[in-house]
Design an enzyme around this catalytic site. Sequence first.
Site, PDB file in Angstrom:
ATOM      1  N   HIS A 230      42.134  41.673  23.047  1.00 24.00           N
ATOM      2  CA  HIS A 230      42.571  42.629  23.969  1.00 24.00           C
ATOM      3  C   HIS A 230      43.780  43.674  23.748  1.00 24.00           C
ATOM      4  CE1 HIS A 230      45.119  41.287  27.021  1.00 24.00           C
ATOM      5  NE2 HIS A 230      45.885  41.374  26.315  1.00 24.00           N
TER       6      HIS A 230
ATOM      7  N   SER B 244      46.912  43.449  30.726  1.00 24.14           N
ATOM      8  CA  SER B 244      46.834  42.521  31.094  1.00 24.14           C
ATOM      9  C   SER B 244      47.975  41.849  31.967  1.00 24.14           C
ATOM     10  CB  SER B 244      47.623  42.461  28.960  1.00 24.14           C
ATOM     11  OG  SER B 244      48.195  40.679  29.362  1.00 24.14           O
TER      12      SER B 244
ATOM     13  N   ASP C 154      37.871  39.020  23.345  1.00 24.21           N
ATOM     14  CA  ASP C 154      39.351  38.722  23.876  1.00 24.21           C
ATOM     15  C   ASP C 154      39.744  37.881  23.284  1.00 24.21           C
ATOM     16  OD1 ASP C 154      42.523  39.219  24.605  1.00 24.21           O
ATOM     17  OD2 ASP C 154      41.626  40.071  26.372  1.00 24.21           O
TER      18      ASP C 154
END
Length: 637
Positions: free
Chosen positions: A342, A203, A311
């Site tokens: 994610h 991320s 995602d």
Amino acid sequence: MRTTRSWWRASVVVVTAVAVGLPAAAATAQPAAHRLKPVVENGVTQPVFGYADAIRERVFVTSDVDTDGDGALDVVSMDIIRPKASEKGLRVPVIMDASPYYSTVCRGNESECKEDADGDGLNDKWPLFYDNYFVPRGYAVVLLDMIGTNHSTGCPVTGGRADNISAPTAIDWLNGRRAGRTADGQRVVADWHNGKTGMIGKSYDGTLANAAAATGVKGLTTIVPISAISSWYDYSRSNGLITRGNNYSGSLSNTVTNPDRRAYCAPVRSQLGVDSDDVTGDYNDFWAERDYVPHADRVRASVFVVHGINDDNVRPDHFSKWWDALAKEGVARKLWMTGTGHVDPFDFRRGEWVDTLHRWFDYWLYGVKNDIMKEPRVDIERAPDVWETHRDWPIPGTRPTQVFLQPGAEGAAGALSVHPSKGKVSRTFQDTPSMSQTNAIRHPSDPQANTANRLVFLSEPLRESLHISGTPVVKIKASVNGEDTSFAGLLVDYGTKERFGTAGDGIRTLTEEDCWGETATWGGFAEDACYRQTAKNVATDPQALVTKGIRDGLNLRSLSRSTPLVPGEKNAVDVPLLPEDYVFDAGHQIGVVLLGSYSGYSSRAKQNQAQITVHFDSSRIELPVVGGRKAAEAAGL
């Protein structure tokens, strides 16, 4: 509770490590501070160095930016852990996880923070398994606090220059190009470093790796961005439409700032809101500073990309645009594409991930001659826990294939065909911002299906399976009865099958643990590498959204300048959908749904409720079909 659980986990680390398939050396090797080079067996480094006696230090390096305007350059803080042998002459590479989250959101599926438990100025709690696993194998691990977070000074700027140079500032120090100091001001050098650094992170952390690589900093040898952003514009916008509004850049900056500094950094966050231009959603200099794709030509590092095709946080166009740009520059690269959302690969393919990452770092940071770069470049999860390999992505043999939208009767579904529609026919529907994604993809035969606020086009049941790999694009001719609207396209698979579940981003956390490294006790805290296992969530539904896309009608001509539509004027509207690699099974129907604004995509949908008229002289969807038009015809399109 945490202390008790950590004690129990520490007590089983060696036994469990052997049980999950770690090399036997992980349990039997005797640490040796006198060794001056790693031991390599079967193409990988072995755990022959200590962990409990590892050297820990905290280093501060002055940057070139002053984000808070206090007249002092911001300082980057990093926590380092390295083998004791590196004090005796062993030269080690660095694995760096630069992050804004170490004192706020924290890291991993179990939300681990950094912590100096005994107040001696050294980190005692080391999130994730990298230190436990790689330090005994002769690596230094650096956990870096992004400028404006944790022990670094300044204020976070959400993808701006200070973010981008946080890691390069540290890499400059590692390679002797900047001065570093301890907390008491003593100068310190990285004379233990072998000159090679690899960055990794999920991320925001992976985004910092992309950003660092895009600076071209010398000494950054490889990066492993996981679910990472490649353009902050694409994260907050989608083709001109605001998907995360209300100064999202400032909101995220607030999230990662230490609570006791949030009021202090408020002016910086306010300026982020002004410069990002939430009013128009246009691309400007603020976003160009936060766009790494145009700078792929500066990348010196190899890149191992990991991303979830489902995602919906950092959407998959981030990896695809970055991947394509790196390919054009001839960058050495590898890709794992999972069907989850994610999620870190440690939590969707743990054993294979640790093995692959180990060989990747050994190859690039230690020069170990293993076969990692001879293997297929791409791993794709075709079904839950079912993986296949390919030599590249999009899959070789993929061809853009024009599938035309054929109008049906008023209120009825149209058809899909590789042959163009004949005649000047049009259909009109009402833009409805409140349209949910669930209702948008309902099959036309569903009694609850909406007919007035969308157009649906269906293939016949496929005679053969059809495989797409890449980025579909909806290409329509459309006119509007106003000056503004959005144009959305959805690609849908109609047919019941077991698919990736969306709950929990596709995984659930179990109670059992396994361990991936060694244990030490610092500051009264047992630092181990034992983590709860996970399992895939699956779902069986009669239909599934395959991919989607949306475009702001004001930005048809340019993302940098909004231009009102001319009522009644026919416009060429291209709506790129999110990239996909998907197989439509034989017997299923392919569906294309056209919408205006809808609540499943944008946080600030248009509210004008325009009427959109689609003209069918050349309206189509361009599908990246493996095998091209021949495969599409064989499937029955």
